[in-house]
Design a protein around this motif. Structure first.
Motif, PDB file in Angstrom:
ATOM      1  N   ASP A  33       0.936  -1.142  -0.069  1.00 14.58           N
ATOM      2  CA  ASP A  33       0.018   0.062   0.071  1.00 14.58           C
ATOM      3  C   ASP A  33       0.947   0.993  -0.031  1.00 14.58           C
ATOM      4  N   SER A  34       1.383   1.602  -1.206  1.00  7.53           N
ATOM      5  CA  SER A  34       2.405   2.827  -1.291  1.00  7.53           C
ATOM      6  C   SER A  34       1.966   4.232  -0.517  1.00  7.53           C
ATOM      7  N   GLY A  35       0.666   4.381  -0.938  1.00 11.02           N
ATOM      8  CA  GLY A  35      -0.228   5.392   0.133  1.00 11.02           C
ATOM      9  C   GLY A  35       0.513   5.644   1.548  1.00 11.02           C
ATOM     10  N   TYR A  38       3.602   7.061   2.061  1.00  5.64           N
ATOM     11  CA  TYR A  38       3.583   8.581   2.125  1.00  5.64           C
ATOM     12  C   TYR A  38       2.789   9.116   3.250  1.00  5.64           C
ATOM     13  N   ARG A  39       1.734   8.537   3.604  1.00  4.91           N
ATOM     14  CA  ARG A  39       1.017   8.848   4.763  1.00  4.91           C
ATOM     15  C   ARG A  39       1.764   8.845   6.217  1.00  4.91           C
ATOM     16  N   SER A  40       2.729   7.656   6.120  1.00  8.98           N
ATOM     17  CA  SER A  40       3.601   7.626   7.375  1.00  8.98           C
ATOM     18  C   SER A  40       4.420   8.720   7.571  1.00  8.98           C
ATOM     19  N   ILE A 100       3.275  16.445   0.282  1.00 10.57           N
ATOM     20  CA  ILE A 100       4.976  15.986   0.097  1.00 10.57           C
ATOM     21  C   ILE A 100       5.263  15.200  -0.951  1.00 10.57           C
ATOM     22  N   ALA A 101       4.193  14.314  -1.377  1.00 14.11           N
ATOM     23  CA  ALA A 101       4.236  13.605  -2.620  1.00 14.11           C
ATOM     24  C   ALA A 101       4.786  14.285  -3.839  1.00 14.11           C
ATOM     25  N   ALA A 102       4.543  15.529  -3.884  1.00 11.12           N
ATOM     26  CA  ALA A 102       4.695  16.240  -5.072  1.00 11.12           C
ATOM     27  C   ALA A 102       6.365  16.470  -5.308  1.00 11.12           C
ATOM     28  N   VAL A 106      11.666  13.682  -2.360  1.00  9.77           N
ATOM     29  CA  VAL A 106      11.002  12.824  -1.568  1.00  9.77           C
ATOM     30  C   VAL A 106      10.319  11.567  -2.061  1.00  9.77           C
ATOM     31  N   ARG A 107      10.148  11.424  -3.367  1.00  7.84           N
ATOM     32  CA  ARG A 107       9.552  10.449  -4.177  1.00  7.84           C
ATOM     33  C   ARG A 107      11.140   9.312  -4.437  1.00  7.84           C
ATOM     34  N   ARG A 108      11.998  10.023  -4.883  1.00 10.62           N
ATOM     35  CA  ARG A 108      13.259   9.231  -5.029  1.00 10.62           C
ATOM     36  C   ARG A 108      13.771   8.771  -3.737  1.00 10.62           C
ATOM     37  N   GLY A 127      -1.136   2.271  -5.837  1.00  8.90           N
ATOM     38  CA  GLY A 127      -0.700   3.565  -5.579  1.00  8.90           C
ATOM     39  C   GLY A 127      -1.090   4.613  -6.760  1.00  8.90           C
ATOM     40  N   ARG A 128      -0.220   5.239  -7.127  1.00 15.86           N
ATOM     41  CA  ARG A 128      -0.311   6.233  -8.325  1.00 15.86           C
ATOM     42  C   ARG A 128       0.550   5.960  -9.301  1.00 15.86           C
ATOM     43  N   ASP A 129       1.788   5.649  -8.756  1.00 14.88           N
ATOM     44  CA  ASP A 129       2.772   5.468 -10.016  1.00 14.88           C
ATOM     45  C   ASP A 129       3.493   4.066  -9.954  1.00 14.88           C
ATOM     46  N   MET A 130       2.795   3.131  -9.570  1.00 16.65           N
ATOM     47  CA  MET A 130       3.419   1.798  -9.560  1.00 16.65           C
ATOM     48  C   MET A 130       3.656   1.305 -10.848  1.00 16.65           C
ATOM     49  N   GLU A 177      -9.631  18.400  -4.714  1.00 15.40           N
ATOM     50  CA  GLU A 177      -8.398  19.204  -4.952  1.00 15.40           C
ATOM     51  C   GLU A 177      -7.192  18.006  -4.882  1.00 15.40           C
ATOM     52  N   ARG A 178      -7.265  16.875  -4.057  1.00 16.03           N
ATOM     53  CA  ARG A 178      -6.160  16.042  -4.014  1.00 16.03           C
ATOM     54  C   ARG A 178      -5.854  15.295  -5.426  1.00 16.03           C
ATOM     55  N   ASP A 179      -6.925  14.791  -6.223  1.00 12.67           N
ATOM     56  CA  ASP A 179      -6.810  14.437  -7.700  1.00 12.67           C
ATOM     57  C   ASP A 179      -6.105  15.250  -8.282  1.00 12.67           C
ATOM     58  N   ARG A 181      -3.994  17.877  -7.566  1.00 13.96           N
ATOM     59  CA  ARG A 181      -2.659  18.038  -7.157  1.00 13.96           C
ATOM     60  C   ARG A 181      -1.938  16.677  -7.524  1.00 13.96           C
ATOM     61  N   ASP A 182      -2.454  15.452  -7.441  1.00 14.45           N
ATOM     62  CA  ASP A 182      -1.765  14.315  -7.750  1.00 14.45           C
ATOM     63  C   ASP A 182      -1.509  14.335  -9.286  1.00 14.45           C
ATOM     64  N   MET A 183      -2.397  14.588 -10.047  1.00 14.12           N
ATOM     65  CA  MET A 183      -2.516  14.722 -11.636  1.00 14.12           C
ATOM     66  C   MET A 183      -1.534  15.816 -12.179  1.00 14.12           C
ATOM     67  N   GLU A 184      -1.625  16.956 -11.498  1.00 14.23           N
ATOM     68  CA  GLU A 184      -0.922  17.906 -12.059  1.00 14.23           C
ATOM     69  C   GLU A 184       0.877  18.043 -11.729  1.00 14.23           C
ATOM     70  N   ARG A 185       0.993  17.393 -10.686  1.00 19.38           N
ATOM     71  CA  ARG A 185       2.371  17.338 -10.237  1.00 19.38           C
ATOM     72  C   ARG A 185       3.322  16.918 -11.174  1.00 19.38           C
ATOM     73  N   LYS A 186       4.525  17.386 -11.458  1.00 21.94           N
ATOM     74  CA  LYS A 186       5.636  17.277 -12.703  1.00 21.94           C
ATOM     75  C   LYS A 186       6.130  15.827 -12.418  1.00 21.94           C
TER      76      LYS A 186
HETATM   77  O1   DC Z   1      -3.738   6.284  -1.638  1.00 25.95           O
HETATM   78  P1   DC Z   1      -3.583   7.272  -0.428  1.00 25.95           P
HETATM   79  O2   DC Z   1      -4.908   8.215  -0.635  1.00 25.95           O
HETATM   80  O3   DC Z   1      -3.282   6.396   0.768  1.00 25.95           O
HETATM   81  O4   DC Z   1      -2.431   8.157  -0.960  1.00 25.95           O
HETATM   82  C1   DC Z   1      -2.197   9.408  -0.275  1.00 25.95           C
HETATM   83  C2   DC Z   1      -1.178  10.536  -0.950  1.00 25.95           C
HETATM   84  O5   DC Z   1       0.129   9.857  -1.334  1.00 25.95           O
HETATM   85  C3   DC Z   1      -1.698  10.893  -2.502  1.00 25.95           C
HETATM   86  O6   DC Z   1      -2.924  11.743  -2.471  1.00 25.95           O
HETATM   87  C4   DC Z   1      -0.781  10.812  -3.156  1.00 25.95           C
HETATM   88  C5   DC Z   1       0.459  10.069  -2.309  1.00 25.95           C
HETATM   89  N1   DC Z   1       0.866   8.997  -3.435  1.00 25.95           N
HETATM   90  C6   DC Z   1       1.711   9.010  -4.400  1.00 25.95           C
HETATM   91  O7   DC Z   1       2.001  10.153  -4.595  1.00 25.95           O
HETATM   92  N2   DC Z   1       2.189   7.973  -5.017  1.00 25.95           N
HETATM   93  C7   DC Z   1       1.834   6.798  -4.553  1.00 25.95           C
HETATM   94  N3   DC Z   1       2.027   5.683  -5.353  1.00 25.95           N
HETATM   95  C8   DC Z   1       0.870   6.880  -3.318  1.00 25.95           C
HETATM   96  C9   DC Z   1       0.478   7.771  -2.894  1.00 25.95           C
END
Ligand code: DC
Length: 218
Positions: A33-35, A38-40, A100-102, A106-108, A127-130, A177-179, A181-186
């Motif tokens: 659960d990669s999210g 980031y949540r931790s 912070i995921a943007a 941090v992602r690296r 996740g988002r980028d698995m 709003e979260r969508d 941010r998650d879709m528009e980040r570089k």
């Molecule tokens: O899936 P989630 O709602 O638990 O994820 C929380 C946030 O973590 C989500 O808004 C963006 C970030 N995230 C991410 O950038 N990449 C992932 N693979 C998983 C989560």
């Protein structure tokens, strides 16, 4: 030794967690659960009153945090030995996680922690980028989505069931709003991998989605 991976990406509240856990259980595979990673990190930063505008400080905290995952029927997560499971589901935690995921550094910094979950006999990664960044060579990829209204409704029910106070309109606004941010980040934005199977779960029961995903594997 080749270790198979199934990736399930999509926006929050599409049912990725539930579907991934059920599919992992059926296959006897591990679950990431990669999210929750980031949540931790979001929780670790709050606990240390870290400056959320200071990327170098955030990366330091990310590298120092010791996470333990117990993926039984319910996911239990420990941060530096402390059980933080209850705080993980909070909307405020998700919002900070998304911010912070943007940050590219941090992602690296969290990439290897996620890839370490790839162990025999196989892994279901949610996740988002698995499928695009963390496991681009996965042989099976799914992009699971649903309308924002349906996702807000599901999140609302989840929170109420957990005894957490919730407001449907606020949740819907936060989800949108979260969508955005998650879709528009570089770096590694939420996007469907070109070789992923697209599933819209708005009008599907969880069991139907699970079946469709299992069909993909078999
Ligand atoms: O899936 P989630 O709602 O638990 O994820 C929380 C946030 O973590 C989500 O808004 C963006 C970030 N995230 C991410 O950038 N990449 C992932 N693979 C998983 C989560």
């Amino acid at each position: 030794m080749h270790i198979p991976v199934l990736t399930i990406d999509g926006p929050s509240g599409a049912g990725k967690g539930t579907v991934s856990r059920l599919v992992a259980k059926k296959l006897g595979w591990h679950y990431l659960d990669s999210g929750s990673i980031y949540r931790s990190l979001a929780i670790a930063l709050l606990k240390q009153s870290a400056d959320l505008a200071n990327e170098a400080e955030i990366i330091k905290v990310a590298q120092a945090m010791a996470l333990e995952f117990d993926c039984g029927d319910e996911l239990v997560v420990k941060l530096n030995g402390e059980d933080i499971t209850d705080q993980l589901a909070l909307e405020s935690t998700g919002n900070i996680a998304s911010q912070i995921a943007a940050l590219p550094g941090v992602r690296r910094g969290l990439l290897q922690k996620q890839q370490n979950f790839r162990q025999l006999p196989g892994l279901v990664a949610d996740g988002r980028d698995m499928g695009t960044v963390v496991f681009p060579d996965a042989e099976n990829k799914v992009f699971l989505t649903a309308s924002s209204a349906k996702r807000a409704e599901r999140r609302y029910k989840q929170l109420i069931e957990k005894g957490i106070d919730a407001n449907l309109v606020n949740i819907m606004n936060e989800i949108e709003e979260r969508d955005r941010r998650d879709m528009e980040r570089k770096t590694a934005p939420l996007a469907m991998a070109s070789d992923a199977l697209y599933i819209d779960s708005s009008d599907l029961a969880i069991e139907a989605v699970v079946e469709e995903v299992l069909n993909l594997i078999h």
